[in-house]
Design an enzyme around this catalytic site. Sequence first.
Site, PDB file in Angstrom:
ATOM      1  CG  ASP A 241      -6.240  -4.115  -3.755  1.00 20.80           C
ATOM      2  OD1 ASP A 241      -6.652  -2.798  -3.644  1.00 20.80           O
ATOM      3  OD2 ASP A 241      -4.937  -3.810  -2.934  1.00 20.80           O
TER       4      ASP A 241
ATOM      5  NE  ARG B  55      -9.580   3.059  10.571  1.00 19.42           N
ATOM      6  CZ  ARG B  55      -8.626   2.542   9.228  1.00 19.42           C
ATOM      7  NH1 ARG B  55      -7.354   2.814   8.765  1.00 19.42           N
ATOM      8  NH2 ARG B  55      -7.974   1.590  10.060  1.00 19.42           N
TER       9      ARG B  55
ATOM     10  CG  HIS C  83      -5.757  -2.215   0.143  1.00 15.57           C
ATOM     11  ND1 HIS C  83      -4.406  -2.059  -1.286  1.00 15.57           N
ATOM     12  CD2 HIS C  83      -5.120  -1.239   1.110  1.00 15.57           C
ATOM     13  CE1 HIS C  83      -3.310  -1.986  -0.318  1.00 15.57           C
ATOM     14  NE2 HIS C  83      -3.936  -1.445   0.539  1.00 15.57           N
ATOM     15  CG  ASP C  84      -7.179  -4.660   5.234  1.00 19.02           C
ATOM     16  OD1 ASP C  84      -6.996  -3.466   5.120  1.00 19.02           O
ATOM     17  OD2 ASP C  84      -8.536  -4.225   5.847  1.00 19.02           O
TER      18      ASP C  84
ATOM     19  CB  SER D 148      -1.062   0.200   1.072  1.00 14.73           C
ATOM     20  OG  SER D 148      -2.037   0.969   1.312  1.00 14.73           O
TER      21      SER D 148
END
Lengths: 603, 603
Positions: free
Chosen positions: A326, A231, A359-360, A161
């Site tokens: 992702d 967030r 993505h995580d 990232s």
Amino acid sequence: MTEQLPISSDDARTNAPLKYAKTETFEGPIALERGDHLPKVEVVYETYGQLNAVKDNAVMVCHALTGDSHIVAHDENDDPGWWEIMVGPGKPIDTDKYFVICSNVLGSCRGTTGPGSINPATNKPYGKDFPLITIGDMVDVQKRLLDRLEIEKLFAVVGASLGGHQALCWATKYPDRVGAIAAIATGPTLTSQALAFDVVGRNAITLDPNFHDGQYYDKETKPNTGLAIARMLGHITYLSRESMRDKFDNNRLEPRAVDTEFEKHFSISSYLAYQGDKFVERFDANSYVVISLAMDHFNLGNTHEQLAESIGKSGCRWLIMSFSSDWLFPPFQAKQMRNALISRGKYVSYCNIKSDCGHDAFLLPNEFERYGGIVRGFLDTTTVDATFADVDVNQLPQDVKSIFHNKRLDYDQICGLIEKNSSVLDLGCGQGGLLMQLARQREASRLVGIELDEANLQAAIQLGFDVIQSDLEKGVPMFGNGEFDYVVLSQTLQSVVHTEQLVEQMVRIGKKCIVSFPNFAYKDLRNELYHEGVSPGTEHGQLSFEWFNTPNRRFLSIKDWEDFCKQKGVVIHDAVCLNSETGERVADDPNLNADLAIYVISK
Amino acid sequence: MTEQLPISSDDARTNAPLKYAKTETFEGPIALERGDHLPKVEVVYETYGQLNAVKDNAVMVCHALTGDSHIVAHDENDDPGWWEIMVGPGKPIDTDKYFVICSNVLGSCRGTTGPGSINPATNKPYGKDFPLITIGDMVDVQKRLLDRLEIEKLFAVVGASLGGHQALCWATKYPDRVGAIAAIATGPTLTSQALAFDVVGRNAITLDPNFHDGQYYDKETKPNTGLAIARMLGHITYLSRESMRDKFDNNRLEPRAVDTEFEKHFSISSYLAYQGDKFVERFDANSYVVISLAMDHFNLGNTHEQLAESIGKSGCRWLIMSFSSDWLFPPFQAKQMRNALISRGKYVSYCNIKSDCGHDAFLLPNEFERYGGIVRGFLDTTTVDATFADVDVNQLPQDVKSIFHNKRLDYDQICGLIEKNSSVLDLGCGQGGLLMQLARQREASRLVGIELDEANLQAAIQLGFDVIQSDLEKGVPMFGNGEFDYVVLSQTLQSVVHTEQLVEQMVRIGKKCIVSFPNFAYKDLRNELYHEGVSPGTEHGQLSFEWFNTPNRRFLSIKDWEDFCKQKGVVIHDAVCLNSETGERVADDPNLNADLAIYVISK
């Protein structure tokens, strides 16, 4: 009453004190890339493992947007870090081998100088006076730290990232100081879509009435609503549609009992509220603005040419890895980097890991066996030069693909056709069997594989080869004209649909190319169709497949192949036609008597 | 100084007065689905075209989240509407034929009763006292309007996005009152990802300090920051990654001179700021909250079974359409509805339009020729019963696919094998040639096509057939066991890779199946391989392709096929083997002397 909610990637992060963190201070003025200066920079970092005597085993791990220096717990009483799965003794980034450094980025609120730090000029927090920083500025601080630690060259930089942006920046800004780069779940720049989410998040922060133009540090109320909204938004982009489906589709109307001001209509509402509320306890709004802006301005180039130009400055070995679901850094961006590196003759391995975790995925254990294994293989073989002779061939993975017989008769022949000290690209390299045979017998200069299957790819990378994941039906990656002495396509021609494109690209990339294929005009097969009226190579024949399930899509004879080469202007240099049952060469009418053909061709 | 920014879908919408809008008032108490009541409901609507004497030509068009009743301009001095491309004289929803009604939804701020309307109980705007409404409540108001207009049954309901939800609700809540449904860019519910964006947007609104718990109508400052942020977020989901790339990648750092409080670092920043600022001039924050919550609660089922159950209540003809790059209502959701409808034996056409325009594609001209044509064809043939005999065959599209000769010799044979009044599913129906031949010659009862190509599909739908877009390699859609008298696969078997799966599914769905294919053991082909040593059907042969570019993937003989049927327990009822050059049936050793075979099989 805050109930435990589904855990995501970095839920384990807290604002707990970093017991093992060290600090270095650099007195200024420290010049920044955009022309501003900082009077002083403090950098907080942690290290793991031992730096060896020659100081060539240091691995810099770069953290993501809201991370910090605490990668893993230093002992059993320490808090867990954000990449416990990846770093530690016996882990892919093995602290028994490597000296691992992770420093908190410039602009953060987790120790290193950032907008919340005291501005010596005013004796108050910088707030809005903190300058617009870049990824290059973050890397410059890391470089100062390296100088202080007297480490001349990093063994590797690993980052995902925003950490991946730092790794890319290391490779291009300080090419002499890094030996290898693993850039994971990242891209040469943000997509306009990803950028748009950051814009909305920052708008929520800076238009929060409690933001006070960034000067909120002395206020009782912080811009927590805006930061929480940013967030929540970020969080959606870290997950995938699939992972959200799995978490929330079946309990859509069952919100948890979260104590929050935010909406609680749906279970996803309470989840996001929980994530937002928790985040504001540990992160600073100004830092979020400053770091996300640095990320948003990062750009190695909008076009292939621009990207190749910037990435072409690097002198390291590369691992580029993406995750299929992702959508913050979509796999096509990793492919852009792969193509840019390949077009500049860089040594690169590439894999798009199949994963539903979005993505995580890089923080989660789900696909870790595969991507962790690739990182391990990449790092562990980066120092291995010509040690292939030590490999125990009995330990090599079985790579059995033969169409005719369960042995790769053509491998021996292909190896015999390749001159010593040649560079070789093996299309469909499997687990690296042919490459290993070449490495051991022919003292090859550069060995690269193309492979589609993730498990095969992992095995071949762990043997030490540069392997690029690619579907040959979509074309061979963009290597230069004549970049390899040999391009090999063994027993694959007959299962590829886009035959013309593949052969054209092979003869462009290889000074010579070697193609092996089964001859469908072999006498036994002719007899089958002629006398029995059945498709050649059905269950009646010696092929192990039937007409309706054979992997073969193209049924060519030796004569067809030679006609094709003539038609396409392809030069035939040599041909070895074999009877695969006896293993002998066939001189008499090979199109009738040989069942396996190996051709050396060129443009 | 507001400069003109790139135009998106609904930029043309303003809060200009609706000059041609009419109002109906329904005195209450009006019961709502969740148990609340409204004392009174006013509905604002516009109509286009003329209601015919028997009142069976009314088409209800349902608008999306922030739309209104103004679909198109009523005259040249009128403001443009939001679906000018779709509705009007000679347009796909042709106001020369249809009486088009569009009413503003319950909860909106564009005329129909919503949270900004005066609550008779307090003589103040409802604000937060406006009840939680549902899509069903919106449709109930439309139904009251229909009753008032004395229209018993709608010819069709057409809607996209939230409008699609209303269409789906019409079909399931009032199945007797609608003849056809076109549900575009919509889904049976929101994905958890799409829902999450709504949650964040609502949080931005309701935590805006100017929201005052929804009672802001008498305040000078409205919750414009929150509403603008919700709009920016929504806007990102209306576009696709590809369309944002095309708009913004090459001018990333060139923001326009927008007069705004929001961020202007990037061109995407100024674009979003402009969209947000413009939206708050025309829309009400409470309406945004109320309508988006209704949308978020809409759910026809989480599982295939639940969805089939709810959608199974419908009695209309269906058109389901999605856009390939729509990630707000991703194409898989349309496929879920398609599958649910098919599994309940509903009459449905389905197409996933290839487009880079994302969710907004339904409002944009880019792919309009294709999707507009499909909507037109669907509506115009919904009333056509058995008029196929009137079709001028010379006007039919050419559908030439023959492997051997440029005529479909097998069509005549297949038609001859099908009994009158049979239902037929044609796999790979092309532009509907075989279906039309059946319609004209065999008085078929139900004719359905499967086709992958969008242009072919459009042509076949315009002929009046139900056509479902589907890739046969991925399996036949989920029709019921024995749902069709005949399933036809003509000249396609040899180009399908997943042969076994396809044949298994065919014999499950069809009481009988008809398969035609070229015989690769035909004598000329045998001779080629045997005597000339070349792949049968290369340029040397009578096939028009070469070994490396033929669309054929499976090379079977008549004997191979019969062996296959035996092995799979498939019963052969009839076989017609032809010499395609003479057009004559071959009785003597067909596997040698016939080049075209047609089989009637069943489980």
